[in-house]
Write a protein that holds these residues in place. Structure first.
Motif, short mmCIF file in Angstrom:
data_model
loop_
_atom_site.label_atom_id
_atom_site.label_comp_id
_atom_site.label_asym_id
_atom_site.label_seq_id
_atom_site.Cartn_x
_atom_site.Cartn_y
_atom_site.Cartn_z
N ASN A 79 0.82 -1.22 0.00
CA ASN A 79 0.00 0.00 0.00
C ASN A 79 0.85 1.27 0.00
OD1 ASN A 79 -2.55 -1.32 0.00
ND2 ASN A 79 -2.31 -1.74 2.19
N ASP A 80 2.04 1.20 0.62
CA ASP A 80 2.96 2.32 0.51
C ASP A 80 3.32 2.58 -0.95
OD1 ASP A 80 4.29 2.91 3.49
OD2 ASP A 80 3.56 0.87 3.24
N ILE A 81 3.47 1.50 -1.70
CA ILE A 81 3.84 1.59 -3.11
C ILE A 81 2.65 2.02 -3.97
CG2 ILE A 81 4.53 0.18 -5.10
CD1 ILE A 81 6.23 -1.50 -3.10
N SER A 82 1.48 1.46 -3.70
CA SER A 82 0.36 1.58 -4.64
C SER A 82 -0.65 2.68 -4.34
CB SER A 82 -0.38 0.24 -4.72
OG SER A 82 0.48 -0.75 -5.25
N TRP A 83 -0.77 3.09 -3.09
CA TRP A 83 -1.76 4.12 -2.79
C TRP A 83 -1.44 5.47 -3.43
CZ3 TRP A 83 -4.87 4.68 2.29
CH2 TRP A 83 -5.58 3.50 2.54
N PRO A 84 -0.20 5.95 -3.43
CA PRO A 84 0.06 7.26 -4.04
C PRO A 84 -0.37 7.30 -5.52
CG PRO A 84 1.93 6.59 -2.71
CD PRO A 84 1.03 5.40 -2.79
N GLY A 85 -1.15 8.33 -5.86
CA GLY A 85 -1.63 8.47 -7.24
C GLY A 85 -2.85 7.64 -7.57
N SER A 86 -3.33 6.81 -6.63
CA SER A 86 -4.53 6.01 -6.85
C SER A 86 -5.73 6.73 -6.25
CB SER A 86 -4.38 4.63 -6.19
OG SER A 86 -4.53 4.75 -4.78
N THR A 87 -6.89 6.11 -6.35
CA THR A 87 -8.10 6.68 -5.75
C THR A 87 -7.94 6.86 -4.25
OG1 THR A 87 -9.36 5.52 -7.46
CG2 THR A 87 -10.60 6.38 -5.59
N PHE A 88 -7.13 6.02 -3.61
CA PHE A 88 -6.92 6.14 -2.17
C PHE A 88 -6.25 7.46 -1.80
CE2 PHE A 88 -7.09 1.42 -2.45
CZ PHE A 88 -8.10 1.20 -1.52
N GLU A 89 -5.16 7.81 -2.51
CA GLU A 89 -4.39 9.02 -2.21
C GLU A 89 -3.97 9.67 -3.53
OE1 GLU A 89 -4.10 10.40 0.57
OE2 GLU A 89 -4.29 8.88 2.15
N PRO A 90 -4.92 10.31 -4.24
CA PRO A 90 -4.62 10.79 -5.60
C PRO A 90 -3.56 11.87 -5.65
CG PRO A 90 -6.81 11.51 -4.87
CD PRO A 90 -6.33 10.51 -3.88
N GLN A 91 -3.38 12.65 -4.60
CA GLN A 91 -2.42 13.75 -4.61
C GLN A 91 -1.10 13.41 -3.93
OE1 GLN A 91 -3.29 16.30 -6.49
NE2 GLN A 91 -5.27 15.27 -6.77
N GLU A 92 -0.98 12.21 -3.41
CA GLU A 92 0.22 11.86 -2.66
C GLU A 92 1.37 11.52 -3.60
OE1 GLU A 92 1.01 8.13 0.08
OE2 GLU A 92 -0.28 9.58 1.11
N PRO A 93 2.58 12.04 -3.35
CA PRO A 93 3.71 11.72 -4.23
C PRO A 93 4.14 10.27 -4.06
CG PRO A 93 4.43 13.02 -2.35
CD PRO A 93 2.93 13.00 -2.30
N ALA A 94 4.82 9.75 -5.07
CA ALA A 94 5.26 8.37 -5.06
C ALA A 94 6.19 8.09 -3.89
CB ALA A 94 5.95 8.03 -6.37
N THR A 95 6.05 6.92 -3.30
CA THR A 95 6.94 6.50 -2.22
C THR A 95 8.32 6.19 -2.80
OG1 THR A 95 5.10 5.57 -0.96
CG2 THR A 95 7.30 4.76 -0.42
N GLN A 96 9.34 6.60 -2.09
CA GLN A 96 10.70 6.32 -2.51
C GLN A 96 11.22 5.04 -1.83
OE1 GLN A 96 12.18 8.30 -4.96
NE2 GLN A 96 10.05 9.03 -4.93
N ALA A 97 11.97 4.25 -2.58
CA ALA A 97 12.48 2.99 -2.05
C ALA A 97 13.31 3.21 -0.79
CB ALA A 97 13.32 2.28 -3.11
N ASP A 98 14.13 4.23 -0.77
CA ASP A 98 14.99 4.46 0.40
C ASP A 98 14.16 4.73 1.65
OD1 ASP A 98 17.18 4.08 -1.18
OD2 ASP A 98 17.74 6.20 -1.33
N ALA A 99 13.05 5.44 1.50
CA ALA A 99 12.19 5.73 2.65
C ALA A 99 11.54 4.46 3.18
CB ALA A 99 11.13 6.76 2.27
N LEU A 100 11.07 3.60 2.29
CA LEU A 100 10.43 2.36 2.71
C LEU A 100 11.45 1.43 3.37
CD1 LEU A 100 7.82 0.81 2.87
CD2 LEU A 100 8.16 0.05 0.51
N ILE A 101 12.63 1.34 2.80
CA ILE A 101 13.68 0.51 3.39
C ILE A 101 14.08 1.04 4.76
CG2 ILE A 101 16.11 -0.15 3.13
CD1 ILE A 101 15.53 -0.41 0.09
#
Length: 422
Positions: A287-309
Motif C-alpha cells: 500500500n505504501d507503493i500503490s496508494w500514491p496516485g490512486s483513488t486512495f491518495e490521488p495527490q500523494e507523491p510516489a513512495t521512494q524505495a529508500d524511505a520504505l527501506i
C-alpha cells in the motif's frame, strides 16, 4: 485460635465457591502464565467520504454484540481485552460474558461465564484506554471457537474497531449476553471494541505475530471460515504451545496512516507488547507503493524505495532491541489489481509501481538484515506471468489471495526457520 481457624475455613470455602463460579481474586489472577490466544489490531473509524465505506452503524444503544474468535492456544483460564483507544468519551460496558461458540450463527454451547472487571459486572473504560477483564476458570482447547458477548446500555459511538473482521458479529436488542442464541437485528463484519483474548497456559508458550496489511488480515478470504494465511499457520502449530497472532490491518502502510496507524506507530502495541512474542513476520509495503496516485491518495507523491527501506530497518532494529526475531516476507504480485468491473479504485497498479515492488523484494531477499526471509512472492506468482498471482491462488481481484492461496503461503513457511530453531 478457634476464631482464626474458623476464619481460615470460611476464606477457604469462599475461594472454592469463587473458583466454581469461574471468578478469581486479584491475587490468584496474578499467578500463572498468561498468553494471547487471539488478537485484532484496533483501528479508528474513517470519514464517510472515504472510498471504502465502513458499513457500520454510527452507534449502539441498549444492544448486545456477540463476536466469535478462534483461540490459537489453549489454557485453563481466560480473560478478554477491550479497547477504547480511539474513543473520545468513556465507554460503558453493562455486561460481558464468554462461552464456547455454537455451530449456528449467534449461538453458544451453554451459557458460559460472566466476566467481571475489578470484581464488578459493569465497567467504564476511559477514552484512549484498554481494559482487561478478571480471569474466569474455563478450559479452552487449541483452535476452539469462543463467543464473547458485550452489552452496551448507553448510546455508544463506534470509535475503536477492527474493520475487516471476516467473522459476522450478531447485534441484538437488549441485554442478552447470557442467551444461548441471540436473534440478531443486524450483522456486522467488523470487530467492535474487542482486541484480545488471553489464556492462562503452560510456561514457555510463545507467540508469532503476523504483522501486515489486508493480505495478512485475510481480505477476500471466505468470511466465517478462518481462512486467512495466519489461520492456516495456526492450524499447523496447534498443540505446540505457539500462538499465531494476526496483526494485519487492511489498508495498513509502513510509513503513513489512514485506515489505521502506520506500522512504525503500532509496532510496540501490536507486536513487542504481546506476552511471549518470539518472532514477527513482516508482510507490508504494497500500500505504501500503490496508494500514491490512486483513488486512495490521488495527490500523494510516489513512495521512494529508500524511505520504505528505512522504515523496515527501524522495525528490524526495534525487534532486535527486544530480543524478538523478525522475518521479512516478500511482497506478492499485483498486476491488474482492483480493476474488476464496478471497482471504485483506479490507478492502484502501474509498471513503475511494480518496478518498486521488485526493488523492495530484491532488498528483502539479499540485504541480510532480517533474521530470515519467507519468499511469498515466489510461492504465489504465476510462472507464466510472474507479475500476477497464479489464478488458482487469486481471490479474483488480482491483489488478495483466495483461500487456496492463503493455505499455500502458510504451508510454505518453514517452522524451524520461523522460530530460529535451525
Amino acid at each position: 485460635m478457634n476464631f482464626l481457624l474458623k476464619l481460615r475455613t470460611l476464606l477457604s470455602s469462599l475461594c472454592i465457591a469463587l473458583l466454581g463460579a469461574g471468578v478469581l481474586t486479584q491475587a490468584q489472577a496474578a499467578e500463572g502464565n498468561w498468553a494471547p490466544a487471539w488478537t485484532a489490531s484496533p483501528q479508528p473509524i474513517w470519514a464517510p467520504d472515504f472510498v471504502l465505506p465502513l458499513g457500520l452503524p454510527a452507534s449502539l444503544h441498549d444492544q448486545t454484540v456477540r463476536q466469535v474468535v478462534r483461540a490459537g492456544v489453549g489454557g485453563s483460564r481466560v480473560r478478554i481485552v477491550l479497547s477504547n483507544e480511539y474513543g473520545t468519551q468513556p465507554l460503558q460496558i453493562g455486561a460481558a460474558r464468554i462461552a464456547a461458540a455454537g455451530d449456528a450463527p449467534g449461538s453458544t454451547s451453554g451459557r458460559g461465564l460472566a466476566l467481571t472487571f475489578g470484581g464488578q459486572a459493569t465497567a467504564t473504560i476511559p477514552a484512549g484506554a484498554p481494559l482487561v477483564s478478571d480471569p474466569v476458570a474455563m478450559d479452552v482447547a487449541p483452535l476452539q471457537r469462543l463467543a464473547v458477548s458485550l452489552y452496551f446500555p448507553q448510546t455508544t459511538a463506534l470509535s475503536t474497531i477492527h474493520w475487516d473482521g471476516l467473522q459476522p458479529a450478531q447485534v441484538a436488542a437488549g441485554n442478552v449476553v447470557g442467551a444461548a442464541s441471540v436473534k440478531a437485528d443486524s450483522v456486522v463484519n467488523s470487530r467492535l471494541f474487542l482486541s484480545a483474548v488471553l489464556v492462562e497456559t503452560v510456561p514457555g508458550t510463545r507467540s508469532v505475530v503476523a504483522f501486515g496489511d489486508s493480505i495478512t488480515d485475510g481480505a477476500a478470504s471466505t468470511p466465517g471460515t478462518d481462512h486467512r494465511w495466519p489461520d492456516f499457520l495456526a492450524r499447523r502449530l496447534a498443540g505446540q504451545n505457539v500462538a499465531v497472532l494476526n496483526a494485519g490491518i487492511s489498508g495498513g502502510r509502513v510509513l503513513k496512516n489512514h485506515m489505521g496507524p502506520n506500522a512504525l506507530a503500532r509496532f510496540d502495541r501490536d507486536v513487542l507488547g504481546q506476552p511471549g512474542v518470539a518472532a514477527v513476520v513482516l508482510l507490508m509495503g504494497i500500500n505504501d507503493i500503490s496508494w500514491p496516485g490512486s483513488t486512495f491518495e490521488p495527490q500523494e507523491p510516489a513512495t521512494q524505495a529508500d524511505a520504505l527501506i528505512a522504515g523496515y530497518r527501524q522495525l528490524v532494529t526495534r525487534a532486535h532491541s527486544r530480543g524478538v526475531r523478525i522475518v521479512g516476507a516478500t511482497l506478492t504480485p499485483f498486476e491488474g489489481a482492483l480493476t474488476m468491473p464496478g471497482s471504485p479504485i483506479a490507478n492502484y497498479y502501474s509498471p513503475a509501481k511494480d518496478a518498486l515492488r521488485q526493488r523492495i523484494n530484491a532488498w528483502i531477499r539479499s540485504s541480510g538484515e532480517f533474521d530470515a526471509v519467507l519468499d511469498f512472492d515466489a510461492v504465489v506468482r504465476d510462472p507464466q506471468n510472474p507479475l500476477r498471482i497464479l489464478p488458482a491462488y487469486d481471490s479474483g481481484d488480482h491483489l488478495h489471495l483466495g483461500d487456496a492461496g492463503n493455505k499455500a503461503v502458510a504451508d510454505s513457511v518453514d517452522i524451524k526457520l520461523l522460530l530460529g530453531e535451525r
